[in-house]
Design a protein around this motif. Structure first.
Motif, PDB file in Angstrom:
ATOM      1  N   GLU A   1       0.943  -1.204   0.019  1.00 51.92           N
ATOM      2  CA  GLU A   1       0.067   0.068   0.090  1.00 51.92           C
ATOM      3  C   GLU A   1       0.807   1.114  -0.088  1.00 51.92           C
ATOM      4  N   ILE A   2       0.600   2.024  -1.114  1.00 51.23           N
ATOM      5  CA  ILE A   2       1.388   3.402  -1.104  1.00 51.23           C
ATOM      6  C   ILE A   2       0.423   4.593  -1.073  1.00 51.23           C
ATOM      7  N   ARG A   3       0.742   5.560  -0.165  1.00 48.59           N
ATOM      8  CA  ARG A   3      -0.221   6.741  -0.072  1.00 48.59           C
ATOM      9  C   ARG A   3       0.598   7.892  -0.603  1.00 48.59           C
ATOM     10  N   VAL A   4       0.158   8.533  -1.706  1.00 50.81           N
ATOM     11  CA  VAL A   4       1.171   9.859  -2.260  1.00 50.81           C
ATOM     12  C   VAL A   4       0.510  10.981  -2.502  1.00 50.81           C
ATOM     13  N   THR A   5       1.060  12.056  -2.204  1.00 49.18           N
ATOM     14  CA  THR A   5       0.500  13.400  -2.646  1.00 49.18           C
ATOM     15  C   THR A   5       0.796  13.728  -4.230  1.00 49.18           C
ATOM     16  N   PRO A   6      -0.312  13.804  -4.931  1.00 51.70           N
ATOM     17  CA  PRO A   6      -0.051  14.278  -6.479  1.00 51.70           C
ATOM     18  C   PRO A   6       0.818  15.455  -6.352  1.00 51.70           C
ATOM     19  N   LEU A   7       1.557  15.841  -7.701  1.00 49.32           N
ATOM     20  CA  LEU A   7       2.445  16.815  -8.034  1.00 49.32           C
ATOM     21  C   LEU A   7       1.799  17.447  -9.377  1.00 49.32           C
ATOM     22  N   ASP A   8       1.889  18.601  -9.613  1.00 51.02           N
ATOM     23  CA  ASP A   8       1.460  19.073 -10.972  1.00 51.02           C
ATOM     24  C   ASP A   8       2.786  19.179 -11.847  1.00 51.02           C
ATOM     25  N   LEU A   9       2.685  18.634 -12.889  1.00 49.25           N
ATOM     26  CA  LEU A   9       3.967  18.582 -13.821  1.00 49.25           C
ATOM     27  C   LEU A   9       4.051  20.001 -14.705  1.00 49.25           C
TER      28      LEU A   9
ATOM     29  N   PRO B   1      10.054  -7.523  -0.175  1.00 51.71           N
ATOM     30  CA  PRO B   1       9.635  -6.893   0.796  1.00 51.71           C
ATOM     31  C   PRO B   1      10.644  -6.190   1.940  1.00 51.71           C
ATOM     32  N   GLY B   2      11.872  -6.010   1.247  1.00 48.83           N
ATOM     33  CA  GLY B   2      13.023  -5.334   2.095  1.00 48.83           C
ATOM     34  C   GLY B   2      12.807  -3.992   2.624  1.00 48.83           C
ATOM     35  N   ALA B   3      13.350  -3.601   3.624  1.00 49.32           N
ATOM     36  CA  ALA B   3      13.605  -2.311   4.151  1.00 49.32           C
ATOM     37  C   ALA B   3      13.781  -0.966   3.269  1.00 49.32           C
ATOM     38  N   ALA B   4      14.999  -1.501   2.322  1.00 57.45           N
ATOM     39  CA  ALA B   4      15.306  -0.337   1.496  1.00 57.45           C
ATOM     40  C   ALA B   4      14.464  -0.319   0.271  1.00 57.45           C
ATOM     41  N   SER B   5      13.662  -1.063   0.001  1.00 55.58           N
ATOM     42  CA  SER B   5      12.770  -1.034  -1.037  1.00 55.58           C
ATOM     43  C   SER B   5      11.606  -0.070  -0.686  1.00 55.58           C
ATOM     44  N   ARG B   6      11.244   0.102   0.316  1.00 54.36           N
ATOM     45  CA  ARG B   6      10.307   1.011   0.826  1.00 54.36           C
ATOM     46  C   ARG B   6      10.688   2.513   0.665  1.00 54.36           C
ATOM     47  N   ILE B   7      12.101   2.624   0.729  1.00 51.00           N
ATOM     48  CA  ILE B   7      12.559   3.928   0.646  1.00 51.00           C
ATOM     49  C   ILE B   7      12.581   4.256  -1.120  1.00 51.00           C
ATOM     50  N   ALA B   8      13.000   3.024  -1.804  1.00 49.29           N
ATOM     51  CA  ALA B   8      13.315   3.124  -3.124  1.00 49.29           C
ATOM     52  C   ALA B   8      11.808   3.491  -3.891  1.00 49.29           C
ATOM     53  N   MET B   9      10.510   2.994  -3.474  1.00 49.29           N
ATOM     54  CA  MET B   9       9.396   3.130  -3.936  1.00 49.29           C
ATOM     55  C   MET B   9       9.114   4.922  -4.085  1.00 49.29           C
ATOM     56  N   ALA B  10       9.444   5.406  -3.240  1.00 50.50           N
ATOM     57  CA  ALA B  10       9.075   6.941  -2.977  1.00 50.50           C
ATOM     58  C   ALA B  10      10.335   7.570  -3.950  1.00 50.50           C
ATOM     59  N   HIS B  11      11.531   7.190  -3.504  1.00 49.44           N
ATOM     60  CA  HIS B  11      12.691   7.949  -3.861  1.00 49.44           C
ATOM     61  C   HIS B  11      12.983   7.717  -5.577  1.00 49.44           C
ATOM     62  N   ASP B  12      12.792   6.476  -5.994  1.00 47.10           N
ATOM     63  CA  ASP B  12      12.801   6.337  -7.516  1.00 47.10           C
ATOM     64  C   ASP B  12      12.027   7.385  -8.307  1.00 47.10           C
TER      65      ASP B  12
ATOM     66  N   TRP C   1       4.713  10.848   1.082  1.00 47.71           N
ATOM     67  CA  TRP C   1       4.736   9.297   0.867  1.00 47.71           C
ATOM     68  C   TRP C   1       4.452   8.580   2.044  1.00 47.71           C
ATOM     69  N   GLU C   2       3.610   7.441   1.834  1.00 50.55           N
ATOM     70  CA  GLU C   2       3.479   6.503   3.055  1.00 50.55           C
ATOM     71  C   GLU C   2       3.578   5.308   2.372  1.00 50.55           C
ATOM     72  N   VAL C   3       4.611   4.374   2.585  1.00 54.90           N
ATOM     73  CA  VAL C   3       4.586   3.086   1.975  1.00 54.90           C
ATOM     74  C   VAL C   3       4.667   1.958   2.954  1.00 54.90           C
ATOM     75  N   THR C   4       3.641   1.200   2.746  1.00 62.10           N
ATOM     76  CA  THR C   4       3.477   0.099   3.808  1.00 62.10           C
ATOM     77  C   THR C   4       3.253  -1.234   3.207  1.00 62.10           C
ATOM     78  N   TYR C   5       4.112  -2.329   3.653  1.00 61.04           N
ATOM     79  CA  TYR C   5       4.095  -3.695   3.232  1.00 61.04           C
ATOM     80  C   TYR C   5       3.353  -4.342   4.249  1.00 61.04           C
ATOM     81  N   GLU C   6       2.011  -4.889   3.970  1.00 59.39           N
ATOM     82  CA  GLU C   6       1.106  -5.648   5.012  1.00 59.39           C
ATOM     83  C   GLU C   6       1.131  -6.819   4.875  1.00 59.39           C
ATOM     84  N   SER C   7       0.839  -7.845   5.683  1.00 57.97           N
ATOM     85  CA  SER C   7       0.533  -9.244   5.783  1.00 57.97           C
ATOM     86  C   SER C   7      -0.413  -9.592   6.607  1.00 57.97           C
ATOM     87  N   GLU C   8      -1.346 -10.517   6.352  1.00 62.51           N
ATOM     88  CA  GLU C   8      -2.675 -10.787   7.222  1.00 62.51           C
ATOM     89  C   GLU C   8      -2.681 -12.383   6.985  1.00 62.51           C
TER      90      GLU C   8
END
Length: 293
Positions: free
Chosen positions: A109-117, A213-224, A273-280
């Motif tokens: 789950e990723i929550r993101v604020t839109p930007l105006d290009l 689901p590595g920790a660094a990939s959560r950063i990459a989802m936003a940073h990339d 950005w809010e990047v969450t990896y969930e398991s149920e």
């Protein structure tokens, strides 16, 4: 994540045709808002409604996976919410916890604020062509020797062969990148633009914990996403990357504090950005979502 070399840019590598996708849909509860951008279409229409209708993303079958996991992923996209963020949610399949033998269902789950290009609709096709050409040149500079040694003509070909291209995490990253642009640039374009988007590392050389689901990939989802928008469109928190002669000197993986890079690695992450990896757990006697041919 992106690393750019200082070499002059040779011609872009030839386009590699994608394998024929499998076409399947994922059943869902009617109470859940969801939508997708079509990964195979050339046209994208942004809706002003809070939710969009679901459209299946066509992705290639992954090697070494079951028929169910080879089914195309469907992203649920909803919002914006009261905080202005758009929510992207992707089913990431199931895993078994040892030694309990308890099966869990995973979601990104990723929550993101839109930007105006700031790009007029009639100018968008030309801008996308320009950005794609610049990215291909950068990739050839940075990874051309490694691709040749590994026997690949492009990063897309390499990503498809590893199974990352079209994987749940790649789809989630691409849908979040599309949401970051307010839906102006579709997820299908982002997947081709950055075949390893959402992984931490340099091209196909992924760092430890740098892939879902590595920790660094959560950063990459936003940073990339913000790296690409800053480098090739000059918008967003990393817009200083646009026109930078040697962006590889701006800090490890582009996370230079002068560019706001520390916001992506802080305990709270970047505020957009809010990047969450969930398991149920899937309890005995319950049925997971059914894959329908």
């Amino acid at each position: 994540m992106t690393r750019i070399s200082k070499k002059s840019a040779p011609p872009p590598p030839p386009e590699v045709k994608a394998p024929e996708p499998r076409k399947q849909n994922v059943a869902r509860s009617e109470s859940t808002p969801r939508s997708t951008a079509a990964a195979s279409g050339d046209t994208f229409v942004s809706s002003k409604a809070d939710t969009r209708q679901p459209v299946a993303l066509e992705v290639p079958p992954q090697r070494g996976t079951s028929a169910a996991l080879q089914a195309q992923e469907v992203a649920q996209v909803s919002g914006p919410g009261e905080d202005g963020k758009v929510t992207v949610r992707v089913d990431a399949g199931t895993t078994v916890l040892w030694p309990l033998m308890l099966e869990t269902r995973n979601h990104i789950e990723i929550r993101v604020t839109p930007l105006d290009l700031g790009i007029a609709p009639e100018q968008l096709p030309a801008e996308l062509d320009r950005a794609m050409a610049e990215k291909l040149a950068d990739d050839t500079n940075a990874y051309g020797a490694a691709m040749e040694e590994a026997g690949y003509a492009s990063l897309e070909e390499w990503a498809r062969d590893t199974g990352y291209y079209g994987s749940p995490s790649h789809v989630a990253w691409a849908e979040a990148a599309s949401a970051r642009t307010g839906g102006q640039i579709p997820a299908s374009w982002w997947m081709k633009f950055d075949p390893f988007g959402g992984t931490a590392g340099n091209g196909s050389h992924i760092l430890p914990t740098g892939q879902y689901p590595g920790a660094a990939s959560r950063i990459a989802m936003a940073h990339d996403t913000d790296w690409d928008l800053g480098r090739y469109f000059g918008v967003g928190p990393l817009q200083a990357l646009r026109g930078a002669p040697n962006p590889e000197d701006l800090g490890p993986l582009g996370l230079d504090p002068r560019l706001g890079g520390e916001l992506y690695t802080s305990p709270f992450g970047h505020p957009d950005w809010e990047v969450t990896y969930e398991s149920e757990p899937i309890l005995p006697g319950t049925r997971p979502p059914q894959y329908i041919a």
